[in-house]
Motif scaffolding. Structure first.
Motif, PDB file in Angstrom:
ATOM      1  N   ALA A  27     -25.246  41.824  -6.217  1.00  0.00           N
ATOM      2  CA  ALA A  27     -26.580  42.000  -6.820  1.00  0.00           C
ATOM      3  C   ALA A  27     -26.875  43.496  -6.884  1.00  0.00           C
ATOM      4  CB  ALA A  27     -27.627  41.281  -5.974  1.00  0.00           C
ATOM      5  N   GLU A  28     -25.877  44.267  -7.315  1.00  0.00           N
ATOM      6  CA  GLU A  28     -25.888  45.731  -7.226  1.00  0.00           C
ATOM      7  C   GLU A  28     -26.741  46.438  -8.270  1.00  0.00           C
ATOM      8  OE1 GLU A  28     -23.455  43.818  -8.286  1.00  0.00           O
ATOM      9  OE2 GLU A  28     -22.758  44.643 -10.176  1.00  0.00           O
ATOM     10  N   SER A  29     -27.092  45.730  -9.377  1.00  0.00           N
ATOM     11  CA  SER A  29     -27.761  46.455 -10.462  1.00  0.00           C
ATOM     12  C   SER A  29     -28.657  45.509 -11.255  1.00  0.00           C
ATOM     13  CB  SER A  29     -26.704  47.050 -11.395  1.00  0.00           C
ATOM     14  OG  SER A  29     -25.964  45.998 -12.000  1.00  0.00           O
ATOM     15  N   ALA A  30     -29.515  46.109 -12.088  1.00  0.00           N
ATOM     16  CA  ALA A  30     -30.407  45.304 -12.931  1.00  0.00           C
ATOM     17  C   ALA A  30     -29.567  44.460 -13.906  1.00  0.00           C
ATOM     18  CB  ALA A  30     -31.352  46.228 -13.692  1.00  0.00           C
ATOM     19  N   THR A 104     -15.499  36.033 -16.588  1.00  0.00           N
ATOM     20  CA  THR A 104     -16.619  36.572 -17.378  1.00  0.00           C
ATOM     21  C   THR A 104     -16.896  37.997 -16.929  1.00  0.00           C
ATOM     22  OG1 THR A 104     -18.414  36.037 -15.818  1.00  0.00           O
ATOM     23  CG2 THR A 104     -17.698  34.275 -17.306  1.00  0.00           C
ATOM     24  N   ASP A 105     -17.402  38.816 -17.883  1.00  0.00           N
ATOM     25  CA  ASP A 105     -17.881  40.170 -17.591  1.00  0.00           C
ATOM     26  C   ASP A 105     -16.733  41.150 -17.361  1.00  0.00           C
ATOM     27  OD1 ASP A 105     -19.320  41.449 -14.526  1.00  0.00           O
ATOM     28  OD2 ASP A 105     -18.969  42.467 -16.410  1.00  0.00           O
ATOM     29  N   ARG A 106     -15.976  41.007 -16.280  1.00  0.00           N
ATOM     30  CA  ARG A 106     -14.906  41.958 -15.967  1.00  0.00           C
ATOM     31  C   ARG A 106     -13.551  41.254 -16.034  1.00  0.00           C
ATOM     32  NH1 ARG A 106     -17.382  45.229 -10.654  1.00  0.00           N
ATOM     33  NH2 ARG A 106     -19.349  45.819 -11.617  1.00  0.00           N
ATOM     34  N   ALA A 107     -12.497  42.033 -16.315  1.00  0.00           N
ATOM     35  CA  ALA A 107     -11.156  41.449 -16.484  1.00  0.00           C
ATOM     36  C   ALA A 107     -10.346  41.637 -15.196  1.00  0.00           C
ATOM     37  CB  ALA A 107     -10.447  42.157 -17.635  1.00  0.00           C
ATOM     38  N   ASP A 162     -12.207  51.630 -17.621  1.00  0.00           N
ATOM     39  CA  ASP A 162     -12.187  51.675 -19.086  1.00  0.00           C
ATOM     40  C   ASP A 162     -13.265  52.565 -19.683  1.00  0.00           C
ATOM     41  OD1 ASP A 162     -10.076  50.001 -18.853  1.00  0.00           O
ATOM     42  OD2 ASP A 162     -11.098  48.203 -19.594  1.00  0.00           O
ATOM     43  N   ARG A 163     -14.453  52.591 -19.058  1.00  0.00           N
ATOM     44  CA  ARG A 163     -15.509  53.466 -19.596  1.00  0.00           C
ATOM     45  C   ARG A 163     -15.118  54.938 -19.436  1.00  0.00           C
ATOM     46  NH1 ARG A 163     -20.571  49.807 -17.309  1.00  0.00           N
ATOM     47  NH2 ARG A 163     -20.425  48.239 -18.967  1.00  0.00           N
ATOM     48  N   LYS A 164     -14.400  55.234 -18.341  1.00  0.00           N
ATOM     49  CA  LYS A 164     -13.939  56.607 -18.120  1.00  0.00           C
ATOM     50  C   LYS A 164     -12.925  56.970 -19.202  1.00  0.00           C
ATOM     51  CE  LYS A 164     -11.972  59.529 -14.399  1.00  0.00           C
ATOM     52  NZ  LYS A 164     -12.645  60.677 -15.024  1.00  0.00           N
ATOM     53  N   ILE A 241     -24.800  53.413 -19.821  1.00  0.00           N
ATOM     54  CA  ILE A 241     -24.344  52.163 -20.435  1.00  0.00           C
ATOM     55  C   ILE A 241     -25.034  50.985 -19.757  1.00  0.00           C
ATOM     56  CG2 ILE A 241     -22.325  50.675 -20.888  1.00  0.00           C
ATOM     57  CD1 ILE A 241     -20.585  53.214 -20.874  1.00  0.00           C
ATOM     58  N   ASP A 242     -25.409  50.000 -20.423  1.00  0.00           N
ATOM     59  CA  ASP A 242     -25.986  48.690 -20.087  1.00  0.00           C
ATOM     60  C   ASP A 242     -27.088  48.317 -21.076  1.00  0.00           C
ATOM     61  OD1 ASP A 242     -24.347  47.949 -18.059  1.00  0.00           O
ATOM     62  OD2 ASP A 242     -25.714  48.326 -16.416  1.00  0.00           O
ATOM     63  N   GLY A 243     -28.148  49.159 -21.143  1.00  0.00           N
ATOM     64  CA  GLY A 243     -29.264  48.807 -22.027  1.00  0.00           C
ATOM     65  C   GLY A 243     -30.285  47.931 -21.321  1.00  0.00           C
TER      66      GLY A 243
HETATM   67  C1  GZL Z   1     -20.417  45.469 -16.973  1.00  0.00           C
HETATM   68  C2  GZL Z   1     -20.729  45.100 -15.535  1.00  0.00           C
HETATM   69  C3  GZL Z   1     -21.219  46.307 -14.802  1.00  0.00           C
HETATM   70  C4  GZL Z   1     -22.528  46.853 -15.383  1.00  0.00           C
HETATM   71  C5  GZL Z   1     -23.175  47.348 -14.137  1.00  0.00           C
HETATM   72  O1  GZL Z   1     -20.046  44.306 -17.679  1.00  0.00           O
HETATM   73  O2  GZL Z   1     -19.567  44.619 -14.886  1.00  0.00           O
HETATM   74  O3  GZL Z   1     -21.497  45.918 -13.460  1.00  0.00           O
HETATM   75  O4  GZL Z   1     -22.333  47.870 -16.322  1.00  0.00           O
HETATM   76  C6  GZL Z   1     -22.895  46.179 -13.215  1.00  0.00           C
HETATM   77  O5  GZL Z   1     -24.550  47.608 -14.246  1.00  0.00           O
HETATM   78  O6  GZL Z   1     -23.175  46.499 -11.902  1.00  0.00           O
END
Ligand code: GZL
Ligand code: ZN
Length: 308
Positions: A27-30, A104-107, A162-164, A241-243
């Motif tokens: 639960a690290e971020s919005a 989902t979200d991360r690979a 990847d963002r880096k 990044i996020d929005g």
């Molecule tokens: C991106 C997600 C990242 C967000 C961060 O899909 O994995 O993790 O960019 C979140 O805000 O903590």
């Protein structure tokens, strides 16, 4: 009649409720909060029984959660892997138990793509490139040097790697642009503030741009910049990044210049994928989230319609 049969054999008629075990990062971020909310409400809407675990950003907790889902014989496992490596063993255990896994979200960086049925999420390299392209546009025609500090996401996570890479690919050819400091803020506001304080102490007025891998670290950095007596969005250009709403409010206040969207609302897609998998349908290996970029001038107009 059918009704009589249904009464006589309810189980044959009651569609067995799908049970989905979901191993969440933390639960690290919005962004993460919005992602969790989307998954929980989509499960309710889809009539899917959700077993949810929050790993507090620790891989060993996610692995424990997956093992407990296997022991509970859930129908489908959902996973947002906190880091990209070290998953093959536990994913092989899920495969041996004939429980399909949806990423989902991360690979994950597993070479064996039979270990999961699909990966749905953003293209983080493209997100990094969008950040780089915006900066090149913003700095067009200006003399150098353009000194950049970078707040990286969680070490070893797909979005941080990847963002880096995407950002560096775009600005790498520009001799004016130099990343003078780059360190992880672990995607949290608190850590982002702390690391930005260290950057300011070390580099002070030498910093022209902050590239933060998520909004929360940028918001922490904005606090640090203001406490150092500098103007975020003016003395130091802010890209994240996020929005999330926080980024739009920062842009509306002139304290941030641009945000690259990363959509956390993956719940509905996850639930329909879970239903398809249980129904024996094959899914595409990769389901891409569509998203865009918002600049300061668009922030005020976009704010009311933002969903996270
Ligand atoms: C991106 C997600 C990242 C967000 C961060 O899909 O994995 O993790 O960019 C979140 O805000 O903590
Ligand atoms: Zn009968």
């Amino acid at each position: 009649t059918l009704v009589a049969a249904a009464i006589a054999h309810p189980s044959a008629f009651a569609q067995k409720k799908i049970v989905l075990g979901f191993a969440q990062v933390g639960a690290e971020s919005a962004w993460r909060t919005a992602n969790t909310e989307s998954i929980k409400s989509a499960a309710k809407d889809a009539g899917i029984e959700l077993k949810f675990s929050d790993a507090q950003q620790k891989q060993e907790n996610q692995i424990k959660a997956i093992r407990s889902f296997i022991a509970q014989k859930v129908d489908v496992i959902g996973l947002s892997p906190v880091v990209e490596s070290g998953w093959d063993t536990v994913l092989q255990e899920a495969k041996a138990a004939h429980i399909p896994v949806i990423l989902t979200d991360r690979a994950v960086d597993s070479k064996d793509t039979s270990l999961y049925v699909t990966f749905m999420g953003s293209d983080f390299i493209e997100e990094g490139k969008r950040a780089g392209r915006w900066l090149e546009e913003f700095e067009k025609g200006k003399p150098g040097p353009i000194n950049i500090v970078e707040l990286q996401g969680t070490v070893g996570s797909a979005p941080a790697i990847d963002r880096k890479k995407g950002f560096a690919d775009v600005i790498g050819g520009d001799p004016r642009m130099k990343i003078i400091r780059s360190q992880t803020g672990d995607f949290t506001l608190a850590k982002g503030k702390e690391v930005m304080e260290a950057f300011l102490k070390a580099e002070g007025k030498n910093i022209n741009v902050l590239y933060a891998h998520n909004d929360d670290m940028a918001l922490g950095a904005i606090q640090a910049i203001e406490e150092a007596g500098l103007k975020p969005g003016v003395d130091i250009t802010i890209i994240s990044i996020d929005g999330t709403k926080g980024a739009f409010e920062a842009m509306a206040a002139g304290k941030q210049n641009v945000v690259v969207e990363c959509n956390p609302l993956l719940g509905p897609q996850l639930m329909s994928a879970a239903k398809d998998v249980v129904a024996g349908k094959t899914l595409p290996k990769r389901i891409l989230t569509n998203e865009t970029v918002y600049t300061q001038s668009q922030a005020v107009a976009a704010l009311p319609s933002r969903k996270y």
